[in-house]
Design a protein around this motif. Sequence first.
Motif, short mmCIF file in Angstrom:
data_model
loop_
_atom_site.label_atom_id
_atom_site.label_comp_id
_atom_site.label_asym_id
_atom_site.label_seq_id
_atom_site.Cartn_x
_atom_site.Cartn_y
_atom_site.Cartn_z
N UNK A 262 12.49 9.82 -2.73
CA UNK A 262 12.16 8.52 -3.29
C UNK A 262 13.21 7.50 -2.84
N UNK A 263 12.77 6.23 -2.67
CA UNK A 263 13.66 5.22 -2.11
C UNK A 263 13.50 3.88 -2.84
N UNK A 264 14.58 3.09 -2.81
CA UNK A 264 14.57 1.72 -3.28
C UNK A 264 14.86 0.80 -2.10
N UNK A 265 14.10 -0.29 -2.01
CA UNK A 265 14.34 -1.32 -1.01
C UNK A 265 14.24 -2.68 -1.68
N UNK B 247 8.12 0.05 6.19
CA UNK B 247 9.03 0.40 5.11
C UNK B 247 9.03 1.91 4.95
N UNK B 248 10.12 2.43 4.42
CA UNK B 248 10.25 3.88 4.27
C UNK B 248 9.38 4.38 3.12
N UNK B 249 8.36 5.16 3.43
CA UNK B 249 7.52 5.77 2.40
C UNK B 249 6.45 4.85 1.86
N UNK B 250 5.54 5.44 1.07
CA UNK B 250 4.48 4.69 0.42
C UNK B 250 4.94 4.10 -0.90
N UNK C 146 20.27 -2.79 4.33
CA UNK C 146 20.44 -2.26 5.68
C UNK C 146 19.78 -0.89 5.81
N UNK C 147 19.89 -0.08 4.75
CA UNK C 147 19.22 1.21 4.68
C UNK C 147 18.59 1.35 3.29
N UNK C 148 17.44 2.02 3.18
CA UNK C 148 16.87 2.23 1.86
C UNK C 148 17.78 3.11 1.01
N UNK D 276 0.82 -1.22 0.00
CA UNK D 276 0.00 0.00 0.00
C UNK D 276 0.85 1.27 0.00
N UNK D 277 0.18 2.39 -0.10
CA UNK D 277 0.82 3.69 0.03
C UNK D 277 0.18 4.39 1.23
N UNK D 278 0.88 4.34 2.34
CA UNK D 278 0.38 4.96 3.57
C UNK D 278 1.39 5.97 4.10
N UNK D 279 2.13 6.58 3.18
CA UNK D 279 3.13 7.58 3.59
C UNK D 279 4.19 6.99 4.48
N UNK D 280 4.55 7.73 5.51
CA UNK D 280 5.60 7.25 6.43
C UNK D 280 5.13 6.14 7.35
N UNK D 281 3.81 5.82 7.30
CA UNK D 281 3.28 4.77 8.18
C UNK D 281 3.12 3.43 7.44
#
Length: 401
Positions: free
Chosen positions: A363-366, A339-342, A378-380, A310-315
């Motif tokens: 924006x992030x990659x995981x 996870x970091x971000x939606x 270990x970090x996004x 889902x996309x729930x922002x920082x939550x």
Amino acid sequence: MYIFNRFAGYLSVFFVAGMISFSSLAQVEVKWEKELSSDILWQEVTALGNLIVSSGNQLAGVNTETGAIIWSKQDLAGLNRIAYNEIPRSPFFTVDLGKSILVMDQFSGDLVFDSQKAGIGTIEDYFLLYNSDAILVSGKSPGGEPIMVSVRMSDGSVTWSMNEEFGRIISVTELENKELLIVTLFNNYKLNAENGDIIWNEENSAESEQMKNMGALGDLMKTMAENMVEDIDIELRYYRPEGGDVFYLGSQRESQSGFTSSSGGSTVSYENVYIAYNISDGNRVWDKPLEVKGKLGQVAFLDNGILVLPDDGNRTKINLFDYQTREGKWGKKGRGIPIKGGIYDYLDAGDGILLVSQTSSNNFLNYLDPNAGLITFEKPVKVDGYVVGIVPLSSGILYIT
């Protein structure tokens, strides 16, 4: 680039190789020039590369390589631009004549559908069914009765018609065995694609079933709901695992909380809701929907469950849900892993799943190990810009922002 120069009594169409500015026309070779006997009202290059030209005495298709007129329709002379509309992801375009809507082939100019001849007074929606060689059109008859017709793409003939009150149609999907799955705002239908016979018709939610049991009052409530969302794009998505006998509908539910001092106003929260159905009879698989916090996002169907992203922002939390019980499998008490971000995109890379997410500023990659239910980075990885493309390589992943 296409340029139209006005001369005495006619317009010339020039085809110029390359994308250039008007100031450098003198240095560019003109590929071809075509003179038409009447003023050009408008012209448009379709997504498939065909040039459609409307003039005072014809609507024409022009070969962009040679300038030759491929087809010409004198009966559509002087067509206003607002009456023309290209149908996305298809070789067709529509012409709205007011009393009738035509569907035409942009390559040949052939008429494949005429709403007036098909007995439709008002078109509400249409769907292109390439496997069935059909255009499925829903609307009202000239007398105001609901009508749906199936028109053969190849020759424009009406295969079948029916007077079923479908209401707001969300999607039409071609199934095996020459069958159609129609999802509406309140009901799901399975039809025989060859003759239009209804195989089953089932309410697609407990709320819809309750309204059905309310009789005339329930019908009134459905009509009111249909009217309220008539011009609104509804966030309802259809999913089906490849070769599976179950399909899923995902929707988004929005709710507002009261005024808060921290936000300076009411806060909006979202849930994405999923319901599973048997394709054989249309019955719901679960006794309750699967509800996940956040905006409706990405879904992947894995061997061991449904991965909801889902996309729930920082939550945002991601989770894997059991196909039979809809119970969460990851995180504390099955509540998912943060996870970091939606999440707005993903790529199944075989040994893992690349997740693309965003916060309000970054924006992030995981990377997800779906077997262990773990984020392996270990970090996004923070990336510059919105990710618009992901390409798997032999030794890594290429992403485009």
